[in-house]
Write a protein that holds these residues in place. Structure first.
Motif, PDB file in Angstrom:
ATOM      1  N   VAL A   1       0.308   7.631  -9.920  1.00 12.21           N
ATOM      2  CA  VAL A   1       0.387   8.850  -9.076  1.00 12.21           C
ATOM      3  C   VAL A   1       0.773   8.364  -7.578  1.00 12.21           C
ATOM      4  CG1 VAL A   1      -1.077  10.864  -8.039  1.00 12.21           C
ATOM      5  CG2 VAL A   1      -1.232  10.023 -10.350  1.00 12.21           C
ATOM      6  N   PHE A   2       0.125   7.215  -7.187  1.00  5.01           N
ATOM      7  CA  PHE A   2       0.451   6.886  -5.714  1.00  5.01           C
ATOM      8  C   PHE A   2       2.014   6.539  -5.629  1.00  5.01           C
ATOM      9  CE2 PHE A   2      -3.506   3.855  -4.599  1.00  5.01           C
ATOM     10  CZ  PHE A   2      -4.080   5.107  -4.609  1.00  5.01           C
TER      11      PHE A   2
ATOM     12  N   LEU B   1       9.201  13.103   0.783  1.00  6.13           N
ATOM     13  CA  LEU B   1       7.700  12.890   1.216  1.00  6.13           C
ATOM     14  C   LEU B   1       7.365  11.311   1.236  1.00  6.13           C
ATOM     15  CD1 LEU B   1       5.790  15.710  -0.448  1.00  6.13           C
ATOM     16  CD2 LEU B   1       6.978  15.824   1.864  1.00  6.13           C
ATOM     17  N   GLY B   2       7.960  10.572   0.265  1.00  5.81           N
ATOM     18  CA  GLY B   2       7.620   9.209   0.315  1.00  5.81           C
ATOM     19  C   GLY B   2       7.991   8.186   1.113  1.00  5.81           C
ATOM     20  N   PHE B   3       7.038   7.322   1.763  1.00  3.64           N
ATOM     21  CA  PHE B   3       7.515   6.719   2.784  1.00  3.64           C
ATOM     22  C   PHE B   3       8.238   5.528   2.215  1.00  3.64           C
ATOM     23  CE2 PHE B   3       3.784   4.173   1.451  1.00  3.64           C
ATOM     24  CZ  PHE B   3       4.013   3.059   1.503  1.00  3.64           C
TER      25      PHE B   3
ATOM     26  N   ARG C   1      11.918   7.189   2.089  1.00  2.00           N
ATOM     27  CA  ARG C   1      12.394   7.573   3.389  1.00  2.00           C
ATOM     28  C   ARG C   1      12.688   6.293   4.147  1.00  2.00           C
ATOM     29  NH1 ARG C   1       9.955  12.881   5.258  1.00  2.00           N
ATOM     30  NH2 ARG C   1      10.213  12.146   7.352  1.00  2.00           N
TER      31      ARG C   1
ATOM     32  N   LYS D   1       4.305   7.593  -7.521  1.00  2.00           N
ATOM     33  CA  LYS D   1       5.452   8.944  -7.515  1.00  2.00           C
ATOM     34  C   LYS D   1       5.417   9.471  -6.068  1.00  2.00           C
ATOM     35  CE  LYS D   1       5.893  12.818 -10.351  1.00  2.00           C
ATOM     36  NZ  LYS D   1       6.660  12.581 -11.844  1.00  2.00           N
ATOM     37  N   LEU D   2       4.311   9.454  -5.424  1.00  2.00           N
ATOM     38  CA  LEU D   2       4.255   9.983  -4.051  1.00  2.00           C
ATOM     39  C   LEU D   2       5.093   9.217  -3.084  1.00  2.00           C
ATOM     40  CD1 LEU D   2       3.502  11.634  -1.429  1.00  2.00           C
ATOM     41  CD2 LEU D   2       1.324  10.353  -1.529  1.00  2.00           C
ATOM     42  N   PHE D   3       4.897   7.880  -3.047  1.00  2.00           N
ATOM     43  CA  PHE D   3       5.798   6.821  -2.264  1.00  2.00           C
ATOM     44  C   PHE D   3       7.199   7.135  -2.649  1.00  2.00           C
ATOM     45  CE2 PHE D   3       1.771   4.052  -2.560  1.00  2.00           C
ATOM     46  CZ  PHE D   3       1.117   4.984  -1.592  1.00  2.00           C
TER      47      PHE D   3
END
Lengths: 283, 290
Positions: free
Chosen positions: A109-110, A119-121, A124, A112-114
């Protein structure tokens, strides 16, 4: 005294396994009422002939090799860093060890966000250097690297712990003798340190290979095997076969081929442990 | 039992601390990022470059437990408090059962080796090393036949069996480490085997068993695949609930997700700190002690 434990294991674990082992010789779909039809070794033949399955084995192998190599290197370097006592060591060590204790699904899950393109740092950050937005999970190669990165981040501390255990077992007088002989650091490492950590590195390699071979949660949550089926591992494929296509007996057969691989690796692992205990350098 | 704290070979000063601090900070950053996001408002969470200074908010934690109504006004229970309860209850019960049976079995394996002792131990370890996906296929089918799917009994029985190999190998490694002289002396003085186990061996491994308990709870707490396949609405555990929250939806509320993850991982990070000295043994199922 061992009876209750053996009984529980037998009822909940070993009996179902034998049942599915039997099932792997039949034609059976868990969502149909039709009675199983005996097929002999056909399921195994189907598995071995199926190019899709070989492809899944290749994906798994790529991830295992990539991830285990990175873990060994990163874990080794971390161990060298933490081999000495220094102020606040215990607290910093906790920060490095924490990822290993997280759940595989949480790590999925982490990341997937990153890896999220907007949104993911991580994505980006990479996008700063590329003309377009960098979509990490969009190509097979990138998605594979993404999985390897997440898995290696999580498990490098494991290798670090094992290497640390090896480093302490080196008797100090060997270094003192090397000092007198003016041996350079590379020579000291190669002739003194390495022989002591070799067996533990081997154990780390085997243990992590067994565990990474089974990789499911991270892939399932992060890429769901995609894009397409380019990152689908054997575990994820067995899951799909069994619970989406309901080819229960075929999935069991593939499962048993996996189990065979794991049994071989586990025996090697235990054998390596016994050899290590017998080595004169320990004790 | 050796008292040496997580392994050192020499001494260094604050310069090493500085280097290690930088490396640890980078390494821990993904976790820190989640912890930070959990306390951010939505605009702050999306801001780029990453906002390190922000006014913390507890809103995300509030939304973990209470789902906002679209029409405004009150809110409904999101069910997460129930999922946390499930994770704790299922984990606690199954680990307790596994540890009681596992300790007894480990003592037997350690002190009264059977013929083929190593083979039994190997089979036991294999049931833990095998890809869970293999075990889940027959268990899924059998659980449906016996009506155990989605029940507490089913998942607790499964996790008990899942934790048994770990408990046996861990407990055995502690029993193997004990100095035999004391118990031999007691046997010489005519103590019964039960008394030797209860009064001499067991008290010496309490610490190790406590560590084993915590490790097993974490393993269970983290387990995903069995829970995904075998729990229903009533018995759902946190990892499954998390995966369900991100699956399906288009716009994931990452502040909310981070808050859930924070609640989920804080106990694990704290425990890691407390158990540092036992970590190596714990993560290798007691096969490697030092």
């Amino acid at each position: 005294m061992i009876a209750p434990a053996i009984a529980t294991l037998f009822i909940v674990n070993i009996f179902p396994l034998m049942w599915s082992f039997g099932l792997s010789f039949f034609e059976y779909k868990a969502n149909r009422i039709a009675a199983p039809v005996f097929k002999g070794l056909d399921n195994y033949a189907d598995v071995l002939k199926d190019p899709d399955i070989w492809e899944r084995f290749q994906h798994t192998a790529t991830i295992v090799v990539g991830s285990v190599v990175v873990q060994l290197i990163v874990g080794f370097l971390l161990a060298l860093l933490f081999a000495n006592e220094f102020p606040l060591r215990r607290y910093l060590l906790m920060l490095v060890l924490a990822p290993m204790m997280l759940s595989l699904s949480a790590v999925g899950v982490f990341f997937k966000l990153f890896y999220d393109p907007t949104l993911g740092f991580i994505s980006r950050f990479i996008s700063l250097f590329t003309p377009d937005t960098y979509v990490i999970l969009s190509t097979p190669a990138r998605a594979t690297i993404a999985i390897v990165a997440a898995d290696a981040w999580m498990w490098s501390p494991f290798v670090m712990l094992l290497v640390l255990a090896g480093l302490v077992s080196v008797p100090k007088y060997l270094y003192e003798a090397a000092e007198i002989d003016r041996a350079g650091w590379w020579r000291r490492f190669r002739t003194i340190t390495f022989p002591y950590i070799r067996s533990l590195l081997l154990l780390a390699l085997l243990f992590r290979t067994i565990e990474t071979f089974k990789i499911f949660d991270v892939v399932y949550i992060l890429t769901e095997g995609g894009p397409g089926s380019s990152t689908e591992t054997v575990s994820v494929y067995v899951y799909r076969l069994a619970f989406q296509f309901f080819r229960t007996s075929l999935a069991s057969a593939l499962g048993y081929i996996m189990l065979f691989a794991v049994i071989v690796l586990t025996s090697l692992y235990l054998y390596a442990i016994q050899t290590r205990r017998a080595e004169p350098v320990n004790e | 039992m050796s008292k040496n704290r997580t392994h050192v070979i020499g001494k260094s000063g604050w310069r090493r601390t500085l280097g290690a601090a930088v490396v640890s900070a980078i390494y821990f950053f993904p976790v820190y990022y989640i912890l930070m996001t959990a306390f951010k408002t939505r605009p702050d969470a999306l801001a780029m470059p990453i906002k390190f200074l922000f006014t913390p908010t507890m809103d995300n934690f509030y939304s973990v437990f209470v789902r906002a109504d679209i029409q405004g006004g009150g809110g409904t229970d999101s069910g997460f408090s129930h999922y946390f309860f499930n994770s704790l209850f299922i984990g606690g019960t199954s680990v307790t059962l596994a540890l009681i049976m596992g300790t007894a079995a480990a003592y037997g394996f350690s002190r009264f080796p059977l013929r083929g002792n190593d083979t039994y131990l190997f089979i036991i370890l294999t049931t833990r090393m095998l890809p869970p996906i293999i075990a889940i296929i027959p268990i899924f089918v059998l659980f449906r036949v016996f009506g155990l799917s989605g029940s507490y009994t089913g998942i607790i029985a499964l996790y008990t069996a899942f934790n048994l190999p770990f408990s046996i190998w861990m407990a055995k490694s502690f029993f193997d480490d004990l100095d035999r002289d004391i118990e031999d002396a007691a046997r010489m003085d005519g103590s019964s085997e039960w008394r030797v186990f209860r009064k001499i061996c067991l008290p010496q491994v309490y610490g190790g068993l406590a560590a084993t308990f915590v490790f097993a709870v974490i393993l269970t707490w983290n387990e995903f695949l069995f829970a995904l396949m075998l729990t229903g609405t009533e018995t759902r555990t946190v990892p499954v609930a998390i995966a369900r929250t991100i699956g399906g939806q288009v716009g994931v509320d990452w502040g909310l997700m981070s808050a859930i993850e924070t609640l989920f991982i804080i106990p694990v990070v704290l425990v890691t700190f407390v158990l540092q000295n036992q970590l190596l043994r714990g993560v290798t199922f007691g096969t490697i002690r030092k």
